[in-house]
Design a protein around this motif. Structure first.
Motif, PDB file in Angstrom:
ATOM      1  N   ILE A   1      -5.358  -4.024  -2.233  1.00  0.00           N
ATOM      2  CA  ILE A   1      -6.498  -4.885  -1.884  1.00  0.00           C
ATOM      3  C   ILE A   1      -6.711  -5.927  -2.975  1.00  0.00           C
ATOM      4  O   ILE A   1      -6.877  -7.114  -2.713  1.00  0.00           O
ATOM      5  N   GLU A   2      -6.662  -5.478  -4.206  1.00  0.00           N
ATOM      6  CA  GLU A   2      -6.858  -6.387  -5.340  1.00  0.00           C
ATOM      7  C   GLU A   2      -5.790  -7.497  -5.325  1.00  0.00           C
ATOM      8  O   GLU A   2      -6.101  -8.683  -5.412  1.00  0.00           O
ATOM      9  N   LEU A   3      -4.522  -7.101  -5.172  1.00  0.00           N
ATOM     10  CA  LEU A   3      -3.441  -8.080  -5.248  1.00  0.00           C
ATOM     11  C   LEU A   3      -3.480  -9.058  -4.078  1.00  0.00           C
ATOM     12  O   LEU A   3      -3.394 -10.273  -4.245  1.00  0.00           O
ATOM     13  N   VAL A   4      -3.624  -8.504  -2.887  1.00  0.00           N
ATOM     14  CA  VAL A   4      -3.437  -9.294  -1.675  1.00  0.00           C
ATOM     15  C   VAL A   4      -4.625 -10.208  -1.377  1.00  0.00           C
ATOM     16  O   VAL A   4      -4.475 -11.292  -0.835  1.00  0.00           O
ATOM     17  N   THR A   5      -5.844  -9.759  -1.732  1.00  0.00           N
ATOM     18  CA  THR A   5      -7.011 -10.561  -1.342  1.00  0.00           C
ATOM     19  C   THR A   5      -7.484 -11.523  -2.424  1.00  0.00           C
ATOM     20  O   THR A   5      -8.261 -12.419  -2.135  1.00  0.00           O
ATOM     21  N   THR A   6      -7.030 -11.342  -3.658  1.00  0.00           N
ATOM     22  CA  THR A   6      -7.543 -12.220  -4.716  1.00  0.00           C
ATOM     23  C   THR A   6      -6.491 -13.152  -5.289  1.00  0.00           C
ATOM     24  O   THR A   6      -6.821 -14.139  -5.931  1.00  0.00           O
ATOM     25  N   GLY A   7      -5.223 -12.825  -5.099  1.00  0.00           N
ATOM     26  CA  GLY A   7      -4.172 -13.656  -5.689  1.00  0.00           C
ATOM     27  C   GLY A   7      -3.962 -13.379  -7.171  1.00  0.00           C
ATOM     28  O   GLY A   7      -3.166 -14.047  -7.824  1.00  0.00           O
ATOM     29  N   LYS A   8      -4.685 -12.366  -7.706  1.00  0.00           N
ATOM     30  CA  LYS A   8      -4.534 -12.060  -9.139  1.00  0.00           C
ATOM     31  C   LYS A   8      -3.134 -11.520  -9.423  1.00  0.00           C
ATOM     32  O   LYS A   8      -2.549 -10.844  -8.583  1.00  0.00           O
ATOM     33  N   GLN A   9      -2.647 -11.792 -10.633  1.00  0.00           N
ATOM     34  CA  GLN A   9      -1.305 -11.323 -10.986  1.00  0.00           C
ATOM     35  C   GLN A   9      -1.392 -10.084 -11.875  1.00  0.00           C
ATOM     36  O   GLN A   9      -2.387  -9.876 -12.563  1.00  0.00           O
ATOM     37  N   ILE A  10      -0.325  -9.294 -11.856  1.00  0.00           N
ATOM     38  CA  ILE A  10      -0.239  -8.157 -12.787  1.00  0.00           C
ATOM     39  C   ILE A  10       1.057  -8.288 -13.586  1.00  0.00           C
ATOM     40  O   ILE A  10       1.993  -8.971 -13.155  1.00  0.00           O
ATOM     41  N   ASN A  11       1.086  -7.626 -14.739  1.00  0.00           N
ATOM     42  CA  ASN A  11       2.303  -7.696 -15.553  1.00  0.00           C
ATOM     43  C   ASN A  11       3.252  -6.543 -15.196  1.00  0.00           C
ATOM     44  O   ASN A  11       2.935  -5.687 -14.363  1.00  0.00           O
ATOM     45  N   ALA A  12       4.400  -6.546 -15.855  1.00  0.00           N
ATOM     46  CA  ALA A  12       5.438  -5.572 -15.509  1.00  0.00           C
ATOM     47  C   ALA A  12       4.966  -4.140 -15.781  1.00  0.00           C
ATOM     48  O   ALA A  12       5.262  -3.220 -15.010  1.00  0.00           O
ATOM     49  N   LYS A  13       4.197  -3.971 -16.861  1.00  0.00           N
ATOM     50  CA  LYS A  13       3.729  -2.626 -17.214  1.00  0.00           C
ATOM     51  C   LYS A  13       2.849  -2.069 -16.088  1.00  0.00           C
ATOM     52  O   LYS A  13       3.019  -0.937 -15.641  1.00  0.00           O
ATOM     53  N   LYS A  14       1.930  -2.933 -15.634  1.00  0.00           N
ATOM     54  CA  LYS A  14       1.014  -2.492 -14.564  1.00  0.00           C
ATOM     55  C   LYS A  14       1.808  -2.256 -13.268  1.00  0.00           C
ATOM     56  O   LYS A  14       1.523  -1.305 -12.520  1.00  0.00           O
ATOM     57  N   ALA A  15       2.799  -3.107 -13.031  1.00  0.00           N
ATOM     58  CA  ALA A  15       3.606  -2.950 -11.814  1.00  0.00           C
ATOM     59  C   ALA A  15       4.355  -1.616 -11.847  1.00  0.00           C
ATOM     60  O   ALA A  15       4.479  -0.930 -10.829  1.00  0.00           O
ATOM     61  N   LEU A  16       4.820  -1.260 -13.038  1.00  0.00           N
ATOM     62  CA  LEU A  16       5.543   0.015 -13.189  1.00  0.00           C
ATOM     63  C   LEU A  16       4.585   1.190 -12.956  1.00  0.00           C
ATOM     64  O   LEU A  16       4.870   2.109 -12.185  1.00  0.00           O
ATOM     65  N   GLU A  17       3.412   1.104 -13.607  1.00  0.00           N
ATOM     66  CA  GLU A  17       2.421   2.191 -13.450  1.00  0.00           C
ATOM     67  C   GLU A  17       1.974   2.341 -11.994  1.00  0.00           C
ATOM     68  O   GLU A  17       1.701   3.436 -11.525  1.00  0.00           O
ATOM     69  N   SER A  18       1.923   1.205 -11.269  1.00  0.00           N
ATOM     70  CA  SER A  18       1.450   1.256  -9.883  1.00  0.00           C
ATOM     71  C   SER A  18       2.522   1.729  -8.918  1.00  0.00           C
ATOM     72  O   SER A  18       2.238   1.908  -7.738  1.00  0.00           O
TER      73      SER A  18
ATOM     74  N   PRO B   1       0.816  -1.223   0.000  1.00  0.00           N
ATOM     75  CA  PRO B   1       0.000   0.000   0.000  1.00  0.00           C
ATOM     76  C   PRO B   1       0.844   1.265   0.000  1.00  0.00           C
ATOM     77  O   PRO B   1       0.459   2.274  -0.608  1.00  0.00           O
ATOM     78  N   ARG B   2       1.993   1.224   0.640  1.00  0.00           N
ATOM     79  CA  ARG B   2       2.840   2.427   0.700  1.00  0.00           C
ATOM     80  C   ARG B   2       3.391   2.766  -0.688  1.00  0.00           C
ATOM     81  O   ARG B   2       3.638   3.915  -1.002  1.00  0.00           O
ATOM     82  N   LEU B   3       3.580   1.734  -1.512  1.00  0.00           N
ATOM     83  CA  LEU B   3       4.128   1.975  -2.851  1.00  0.00           C
ATOM     84  C   LEU B   3       3.039   2.163  -3.898  1.00  0.00           C
ATOM     85  O   LEU B   3       3.173   2.961  -4.821  1.00  0.00           O
ATOM     86  N   ALA B   4       1.945   1.402  -3.771  1.00  0.00           N
ATOM     87  CA  ALA B   4       0.983   1.339  -4.887  1.00  0.00           C
ATOM     88  C   ALA B   4      -0.412   1.803  -4.525  1.00  0.00           C
ATOM     89  O   ALA B   4      -1.299   1.794  -5.370  1.00  0.00           O
ATOM     90  N   GLY B   5      -0.622   2.190  -3.282  1.00  0.00           N
ATOM     91  CA  GLY B   5      -1.959   2.650  -2.894  1.00  0.00           C
ATOM     92  C   GLY B   5      -2.861   1.494  -2.468  1.00  0.00           C
ATOM     93  O   GLY B   5      -2.510   0.317  -2.621  1.00  0.00           O
ATOM     94  N   LEU B   6      -4.037   1.864  -1.963  1.00  0.00           N
ATOM     95  CA  LEU B   6      -4.923   0.869  -1.352  1.00  0.00           C
ATOM     96  C   LEU B   6      -5.614  -0.041  -2.355  1.00  0.00           C
ATOM     97  O   LEU B   6      -5.667  -1.254  -2.174  1.00  0.00           O
ATOM     98  N   ALA B   7      -6.159   0.574  -3.424  1.00  0.00           N
ATOM     99  CA  ALA B   7      -6.983  -0.225  -4.335  1.00  0.00           C
ATOM    100  C   ALA B   7      -6.162  -1.363  -4.940  1.00  0.00           C
ATOM    101  O   ALA B   7      -6.592  -2.529  -4.936  1.00  0.00           O
ATOM    102  N   THR B   8      -4.962  -1.042  -5.431  1.00  0.00           N
ATOM    103  CA  THR B   8      -4.109  -2.080  -6.027  1.00  0.00           C
ATOM    104  C   THR B   8      -3.736  -3.124  -4.980  1.00  0.00           C
ATOM    105  O   THR B   8      -3.742  -4.328  -5.250  1.00  0.00           O
TER     106      THR B   8
END
Ligand code: 3H9
Length: 693
Positions: A150-167, A141-148
Motif C-alpha cells: 500500500i505504501e509503495l503503490v499509493t504514494t510513489g515513495k521509494q525504498i532502498n535495497a536494504k528495505k527491499a531485502l527485508e520486505s 503484496p504476495r512478496l512483501a505483504g499488504l502494508a509495504t
C-alpha cells in the motif's frame, strides 16, 4: 536480437542486456527484445539460467512515458512480463540504479532478484496519474505483504535495497560487481538445479479491511484531489476478488483507463515540463557554466538560514555572513536545532549532521567572501539596504564571482547597477522554507552574463532544486501571479464572500490552502509590507481593501500572534474569528458597499483566471520563455495542483475562448483596471489556439 537487448551466453548461463539510454525505459524495442531473449533462452537446452541486466546508469526506470497515448507497437509490457514469469527455467533480475514502475514490475516477474546496494525501488505511477499496470499491485503484496505494498503503490515513495531485502522484494544484495555477483548467483542455481519461482504462485496476504480503510482515509488527505492513488489501492484488492491471471488483466485495463484520463495527461505534461525548463532556449550553445566550489550567503534571517542549510546539505562549503556575532550565533543555533531534530527522528545520521555543520564557516565580515564563487544575498527586503550590500559585494568579491539576490520582488537591475559588476548579477529566489521547497526561481537581468545563467541553473540542480528561469519584473513569475490572486481575494471579501468560504473553494480546487489561510501563515505584517511597497502603483480599490493593514494595526499578524483572518490555538489549529466578520461588516458600512452571495464557481474563476491572465502577460513579455516555466513554477512554488498541469495547461484544457469570455464578463462588472484581457490570451483564443502549441 535487436539493438536494445543483446543476448549472450557463457556456458549454461545466458544474459539479456537491456541498453536503451537514458533510463532503459521499456520502449517497443525493449519489450520485443525481452520476448525474443526468453524465446532464445527457452530454445537452447544447454542454457540453465537467464540473467536480465541493464547497461548504463540504471535498471529499467519504467514504461516509456513518451509512448503513452500512441498506438502500441509490438508486444505490450504485460506480454513481455508474462514471458519472463512463465519461463520454464530460472530468470534472475540483476538490478541497479532506480528500479521504477514497469521496471520494478519486470524485476518482480523474474524468479530471483539481486540488487546493487545503492539501488532504489518504487512505483512512481501515481505521480503520473496512473497505477502499476503490469503486475505491480499483484506481485508486490504476495512478496512483501499488504502494508509495504500500500505504501509503495499509493504514494510513489521509494525504498532502498536494504528495505527491499527485508520486505522480501529482492533475494540478495550484491557484494562488489553486480554482473559478477549475478553470474555467481546463476551458477549456484544452475548447480543446484533450482527451478523457476513465480510470485503469482504465492497466496495473497491475509486481507485487512482496517488497513485499506486507513489508507483510503489518509490518501484522501495527503493526495487530495488525485484519482490515481485510490485507484492503485483498489487495484491491490483485485488480488482478493479474482484469480491471479484475471487480476493482472483487470489491473492492466485500469492502468490504460487512467492513462487516458485528464489527470494523467496533466501529470505527464508536468513530468516533461519539469525537464524542459532546465533547457534555456536562447543560451549560446558554447556557453559553459562557471565552477562553483564554495558559496557565501549574506543575511541569516529565516531565508538565509534555509539557503545555508540547502547548500551545506548538498556537500558544498558555505560562508554564512550575519550582521554581528549575536545574529550569527542565533542563526547557527536555529540550524543546529532543525538538523538535530532530523537526527532525532532518525532521518539523518549524527555523522551527516557533523559533516554538514563543518561545511559552514561563520562570519560577520563581507571580506570573508573574497574567495567564494557565488554569493547569495538574503538581507532585509528593502531596496536601499540591498543596494548597499551589492555595492560592498562588488568590491569585496573577485570579478567573476556570481552575485545573486534572493529578493522576491525588488528590481535586480538596480542591484546590478549598485554592484558595478552587472554581468555577474542575477536573482536566485528561494521559497520558504528554503531547505525544503523544491522551486528555485532564477532571475536573469538585462546584463547578466549567459555563463551566469548556465551556472545558477546547474547549481540549482546540484542542491536538489527545480530551477525555473524568470526575467526581471515585480514579483517574478510566482509572486507576480500570486499577487493577482490575493488582490482578487480581497475584492471577493469586499463583495461579500466570507474568507473561510473563499479558502474552502480554493482548497477544493486543489491548492494546499486558500489565500487567507496562507496570509495568516506567512504573516499579515509581511503581506502589509508588500502592499506598502506597491502602494504607489495600486488603484484606489486596491488601497481601499485594506483588511490586512487593519489587522496589523490591531497587532493581529496571523498564526504567529494567534489571530488574523482566523484564530489559532496553541497547536495552530484554525477556528472562525468573529472579529473578522465584524471587520468586514464595518468595512462595508464605512464604504457603503453592498454585499452579495458569491458561488464557488465564480470564486474559483475570479482567483484562478486572474492568475491565468497575468501568466499570459508574463509569457508575452518574455519574463517566462515558455508556458512550461510558468506551470512548473506555479505548481512547485505556490502549490497549484499538479494534476491540473499548472495554470496555463489547465486554461488550455478549458479552452481559451471560454476563459476569455469569462474575463470579458468580469471586465464588464469590475472594470478595465483589473480585468483587461492579456493581448496574448485574446490572440490565442481568437485563433482557436492554446498557450501550448
Ligand atoms: C510505468 O512504468 C507504467 C507501468 O506500471 C505499466 C505499463 C503498462 N520514459 O529525470 P531525468 C527521460 S509509468 C521515457 O532528467 P534523472 C526524461 O524525460 C513510468 N523517458 O534524469 C529525460 O529525457 P530528456 C514509471 C523517460 O537522472 C531523461 O530520461 N516510471 C522516462 O534526474 C533523463 O531523465 C517513472 O515514472 C520514462 N519512464 O532521473 C520514472 N524516465 O532529457 C520516471 C525518464 O529528453 N523517471 N525519461 O528530457 C524518473 O523518475 C527519473 O527520470 C529517473 C532519472 C529517476 C529515472
Amino acid at each position: 536480437m535487436n539493438a536494445m537487448v543483446t543476448f549472450t551466453k557463457q556456458g549454461p548461463i545466458a544474459e539479456a542486456l537491456v541498453d536503451n539510454p537514458p533510463v532503459n525505459a521499456t520502449s517497443a524495442g525493449v519489450r520485443q527484445g525481452l520476448v525474443d531473449a526468453v524465446r532464445q533462452f527457452e530454445a537452447d537446452p544447454e542454457l540453465k539460467v537467464l540473467i536480465l541486466r541493464c547497461a548504463g546508469r540504471t535498471f529499467i526506470a519504467g514504461a516509456d512515458i513518451k509512448e503513452f497515448g500512441k498506438p502500441m507497437v509490438g508486444p505490450n509490457l504485460t506480454e513481455a512480463i508474462a514471458m519472463l514469469d512463465g519461463a520454464s527455467k530460472p530468470v534472475i533480475a540483476a538490478v541497479h540504479g532506480t528500479v521504477l514502475g514497469g521496471g520494478f514490475e519486470v524485476a518482480l516477474a523474474c524468479h530471483y532478484r539481486i540488487a546493487d546496494p545503492a539501488t532504489r525501488f518504487g512505483f512512481p505511477e501515481v505521480k503520473l496519474g496512473l497505477l502499476p499496470g503490469a503486475g505491480g499491485t499483484q506481485r508486490t503484496p504476495r512478496l512483501a505483504g499488504l502494508a509495504t505494498t500500500i505504501e509503495l503503490v499509493t504514494t510513489g515513495k521509494q525504498i532502498n535495497a536494504k528495505k527491499a531485502l527485508e520486505s522480501g522484494l529482492i533475494d540478495r544484495i550484491a557484494e562488489g560487481d553486480l554482473a559478477a555477483a549475478a553470474h555467481a548467483y546463476a551458477t549456484e542455481l544452475a548447480a543446484a538445479g533450482t527451478g523457476p519461482r513465480s510470485a503469482g504462485d504465492l497466496p495473497m496476504p491475509e486481507d485487512d479491511a482496517a488497513l485499506f480503510a486507513d489508507a483510503r482515509k489518509s490518501l484522501a488527505r495527503s493526495m487530495r484531489g488525485q484519482t490515481a492513488p485510490l485507484l492503485a489501492l483498489e487495484a491491490i484488492r483485485l488480488g482478493y476478488d479474482y484469480p491471479f491471471a484475471e487480476a493482472l488483466e483487470r489491473e492492466y485495463a485500469m492502468c490504460k483507463e487512467a492513462i487516458a484520463g485528464p489527470q494523467s495527461k496533466a501529470l505527464r505534461h508536468v513530468f516533461a515540463a519539469e525537464r524542459e525548463v532546465a533547457r534555456i532556449p536562447d543560451l549560446p550553445a558554447d556557453v559553459t557554466a562557471r565552477e562553483v566550489k564554495s558559496v557565501g550567503v549574506i543575511g541569516l534571517g529565516v531565508m538565509g538560514r534555509g539557503i545555508v542549510m540547502a547548500i551545506a546539505a548538498a556537500g558544498i562549503p558555505v560562508v554564512a555572513v550575519g550582521l554581528d556575532d549575536e545574529h550569527v550565533a542565533k542563526a547557527m543555533g536555529a540550524i543546529e536545532k532543525m538538523w538535530g531534530s532530523t537526527v532525532k527522528k532518525g532521518r539523518m545520521s549524527q555523522e551527516q549532521l557533523d559533516r554538514q555543520l563543518a561545511l559552514i564557516t561563520r562570519s560577520t565580515n563581507v571580506a570573508d567572501l573574497g574567495s567564494v564563487d557565488l554569493v547569495i544575498e538574503a538581507v532585509t527586503e528593502d531596496l536601499a539596504t540591498k543596494e548597499k550590500v551589492f555595492a560592498e559585494l562588488g568590491k569585496a568579491t573577485r570579478p567573476g564571482t556570481i552575485l545573486a539576490s534572493n529578493t522576491s520582488f525588488l528590481n535586480i537591475e538596480k542591484l546590478a547597477d549598485a554592484s558595478g559588476r552587472a554581468e555577474d548579477v542575477c536573482g536566485m529566489h528561494f521559497f520558504n522554507p528554503a531547505n525544503v521547497m523544491r522551486l528555485l526561481e532564477n532571475v536573469r537581468a538585462e546584463r547578466t552574463d549567459p555563463a551566469v545563467v548556465a551556472t545558477i541553473m546547474d547549481f540549482g540542480k546540484r542542491i536538489g532544486k527545480l530551477s525555473v528561469l524568470s526575467g526581471v519584473c515585480d514579483g517574478f513569475i510566482v509572486n507576480r501571479m500570486l499577487s493577482k490572486r490575493s488582490r482578487e481575494g480581497f475584492f471577493l471579501v469586499e463583495e461579500g464572500a466570507a474568507p473561510s468560504v473563499v479558502d474552502k473553494a480554493v482548497s477544493g480546487f486543489g491548492f494546499p490552502m486558500g489565500p487567507f489561510a496562507l496570509g495568516d501563515l506567512a504573516g499579515l505584517d509581511v503581506q502589509a509590507a508588500a502592499r506598502k511597497s506597491r502602494a504607489a502603483s495600486a488603484s484606489p480599490r486596491e488601497l481601499r481593501a485594506d483588511f490586512v493593514e487593519q489587522m496589523v494595526a490591531q497587532g493581529n499578524l496571523g498564526q504567529k500572534t494567534g489571530s488574523g483572518w482566523y484564530t489559532y490555538d496553541e497547536n495552530r489549529k484554525a477556528s472562525h474569528n468573529p472579529a473578522t466578520d465584524a471587520m468586514i461588516a464595518a468595512h462595508a458600512e464605512k464604504h457603503g458597499l453592498s454585499l452579495r452571495e458569491i458561488g464557488e464557481q465564480e470564486t474559483i474563476e475570479r482567483l484562478v483566471y486572474a492568475m491565468v491572465n497575468e501568466g499570459a502577460k508574463i509569457l508575452s513579455e518574455g519574463v517566462a520563455a515558455r508556458p512550461q516555466d510558468i506551470d512548473v513554477a506555479m505548481i512547485n512554488g505556490l502549490g497549484f495542483p499538479a494534476y491540473t498541469g499548472g495554470p496555463l495547461f489547465w486554461a488550455d484544457q478549458i479552452g481559451l475562448d471560454k476563459v476569455l469570455a469569462r474575463i470579458e464578463e468580469f471586465r464588464e462588472q469590475h472594470g478595465d483596471a483589473y480585468w483587461t484581457p492579456a493581448p496574448l490570451l485574446v490572440e490565442r483564443a481568437k485563433a482557436g489556439q492554446g498557450f501550448y502549441a
